[in-house]
Design an enzyme around this catalytic site. Structure first.
Site, PDB file in Angstrom:
ATOM      1  N   LEU A  79       2.312  -6.154  -0.687  1.00 49.11           N
ATOM      2  CA  LEU A  79       1.904  -4.668  -0.959  1.00 49.11           C
ATOM      3  C   LEU A  79       1.733  -3.829   0.872  1.00 49.11           C
ATOM      4  O   LEU A  79       1.661  -4.254   1.791  1.00 49.11           O
ATOM      5  CB  LEU A  79       0.363  -4.613  -1.269  1.00 49.11           C
ATOM      6  CG  LEU A  79      -0.201  -4.982  -2.533  1.00 49.11           C
ATOM      7  CD1 LEU A  79      -1.808  -4.778  -2.586  1.00 49.11           C
ATOM      8  CD2 LEU A  79       0.701  -4.013  -3.693  1.00 49.11           C
ATOM      9  N   ASP A  80       2.473  -2.438   1.123  1.00 53.57           N
ATOM     10  CA  ASP A  80       2.764  -1.735   1.647  1.00 53.57           C
ATOM     11  C   ASP A  80       1.805  -1.614   2.715  1.00 53.57           C
ATOM     12  O   ASP A  80       0.253  -1.527   1.673  1.00 53.57           O
ATOM     13  CB  ASP A  80       3.768  -0.417   1.774  1.00 53.57           C
ATOM     14  CG  ASP A  80       5.096  -0.486   0.795  1.00 53.57           C
ATOM     15  OD1 ASP A  80       5.697  -1.981   0.868  1.00 53.57           O
ATOM     16  OD2 ASP A  80       5.817  -0.150   0.858  1.00 53.57           O
ATOM     17  N   PRO A  81       1.422  -1.145   3.943  1.00 49.65           N
ATOM     18  CA  PRO A  81       0.227  -0.800   5.006  1.00 49.65           C
ATOM     19  C   PRO A  81      -0.129  -0.251   3.591  1.00 49.65           C
ATOM     20  O   PRO A  81      -1.476  -0.508   4.119  1.00 49.65           O
ATOM     21  CB  PRO A  81       0.956  -0.966   5.884  1.00 49.65           C
ATOM     22  CG  PRO A  81       2.445  -1.833   5.988  1.00 49.65           C
ATOM     23  CD  PRO A  81       2.302  -1.358   4.330  1.00 49.65           C
ATOM     24  N   ARG A  82      -0.140   1.243   3.793  1.00 47.20           N
ATOM     25  CA  ARG A  82      -0.596   2.369   3.072  1.00 47.20           C
ATOM     26  C   ARG A  82      -0.961   1.874   1.564  1.00 47.20           C
ATOM     27  O   ARG A  82      -2.311   3.082   1.076  1.00 47.20           O
ATOM     28  CB  ARG A  82      -0.062   3.411   3.103  1.00 47.20           C
ATOM     29  CG  ARG A  82       0.325   3.926   4.667  1.00 47.20           C
ATOM     30  CD  ARG A  82       1.476   4.995   4.506  1.00 47.20           C
ATOM     31  NE  ARG A  82      -0.103   6.273   3.335  1.00 47.20           N
ATOM     32  CZ  ARG A  82       0.881   6.975   2.775  1.00 47.20           C
ATOM     33  NH1 ARG A  82       1.944   7.472   2.368  1.00 47.20           N
ATOM     34  NH2 ARG A  82      -0.060   7.996   2.528  1.00 47.20           N
ATOM     35  N   VAL A  83      -0.946   1.054   0.770  1.00 49.23           N
ATOM     36  CA  VAL A  83      -1.121   0.617  -0.448  1.00 49.23           C
ATOM     37  C   VAL A  83      -2.125   0.169  -0.974  1.00 49.23           C
ATOM     38  O   VAL A  83      -2.270  -0.872   0.020  1.00 49.23           O
ATOM     39  CB  VAL A  83       0.104   0.348  -1.804  1.00 49.23           C
ATOM     40  CG1 VAL A  83      -0.219  -0.575  -2.964  1.00 49.23           C
ATOM     41  CG2 VAL A  83       1.104   0.790  -0.819  1.00 49.23           C
TER      42      VAL A  83
END
Length: 333
Positions: A79-83
């Site tokens: 998961l991307d950092p902002r997700v």
């Protein structure tokens, strides 16, 4: 699949399994996964973390490793950092399942922001165009090779439209980029769009209601270490066997277990019970009579053929999970 001491105690057992040979298990060897000693329970378990916004998936995995004081951890899908959302993390021996679980179907809730005003009916029409097989090239920020790929969007459901903000739920094949999906939808609409927020609500069988925060995990671990109370940690961490609940199962005799752990394929003579959903050429999980995961493999026969078979290999073992020596050797070199 609920793992119990005796598989025959399950209410739906007769509906789900063929009985090739009734089996008895020796209580001196192995252990029901839910009754493993705490240290072993952790090493052979997984935890679903509700990933917060900010840290990378790798950072969360490292934090779990440090909290639980284990040597090895692995996650089943970045998961991307902002997700935010569901991030299953496997510990120690359970990390052998990571590669298999990474290909699981994903479900997200996404907030897409349009760059211009668009009629609701046009939004609904264009969004539906992206169901099914689509072409995607990974975004520039991704770590994978930027080649054109085909991915399947299994379902998109618009939940709410508020001006230029579109909230939708999407179910996709693993490896689908939702950020790119939003950009492509915006291009077809002719106004442009970007992904404003994203939350993963499911990956395979792992869902939001199975997830806990890092603080929950830390509190439960400290409570066990300092007070000796195990129940909270056992509630958060689950046996690795539950991670493959949707894979058809073959239940084997105690005498077959150690041979499989040494790399042998499963033969017809080692079987007790066969789940009726087993299909030739498809992945199966090999379990003990106590409900422990022994190995994964590919069925060489359908369930009905296995039931009738007198000899020969019925499962080509591809990944041994259980360590050697848990069950006594009943085979010759």
């Amino acid at each position: 699949m609920q793992i119990v001491k005796s598989l025959r105690d399950q209410k739906d057992f007769e509906e789900r399994f063929y009985v090739k040979e009734e089996g008895e298990t020796d209580e001196r060897y192995g252990c029901n996964p839910f009754k493993r000693p705490m240290e072993e329970y952790i090493r052979k378990g997984f935890v679903c973390i509700d990933k917060p916004m900010g840290p990378s998936s790798h950072e969360v995995v490292v934090w779990v490793r440090r909290i639980l004081e284990v040597e090895k951890t692995g996650h089943t899908g970045t998961l991307d950092p902002r997700v935010t959302g569901v991030l299953p993390i496997m510990m120690e021996q359970a990390t052998k399942l990571v590669q298999i679980l990474q290909g699981s179907e994903k479900e997200y809730i996404c907030l897409m922001r349009l760059h211009g005003d668009v009629r609701r009916e046009d939004i609904e029409r264009v969004v539906k165009m992206f169901e099914g097989k689509i072409y995607q090239r990974p975004p520039l920020k991704s770590a994978v090779k930027k080649r054109l790929r085909i991915r399947e969007v299994k379902k998109i459901e618009i939940l709410e439209i508020d001006g230029r903000d579109v909230l939708f739920k999407v179910t996709t094949e693993a490896g689908t980029y939702i950020r790119k999906l939003c950009t492509d939808i915006g291009e077809v609409l002719g106004c442009g769009a970007h992904m404003q927020e994203l939350r993963r609500t499911r990956t395979g069988i792992f869902t939001e209601d199975m997830s806990y925060t890092l603080q929950d995990l830390l509190d439960a671990y400290v409570f066990w270490k300092e007070e000796g109370e195990e129940k909270y940690l056992r509630q958060i961490i689950k046996p690795m066997e539950l991670a493959i609940a949707d894979i058809p199962k073959v239940i084997v005799k105690d005498t077959a277990v150690d041979a499989i752990c040494h790399g042998a394929d499963l033969t017809a003579r080692g079987i007790c019970y066969i789940e009726k959903t087993v299909k030739k050429g498809r992945r199966v999980a090999i379990f003990t009579l106590k409900g422990e995961l022994v190995a994964l493999g590919v069925a060489t026969m359908d369930a009905e053929e296995m039931l009738r078979a007198k000899k020969g290999v019925v499962v080509d073992v591809t990944r041994v999970i259980m360590e050697r020596g848990v069950y006594p050797r009943a085979w010759k070199k």
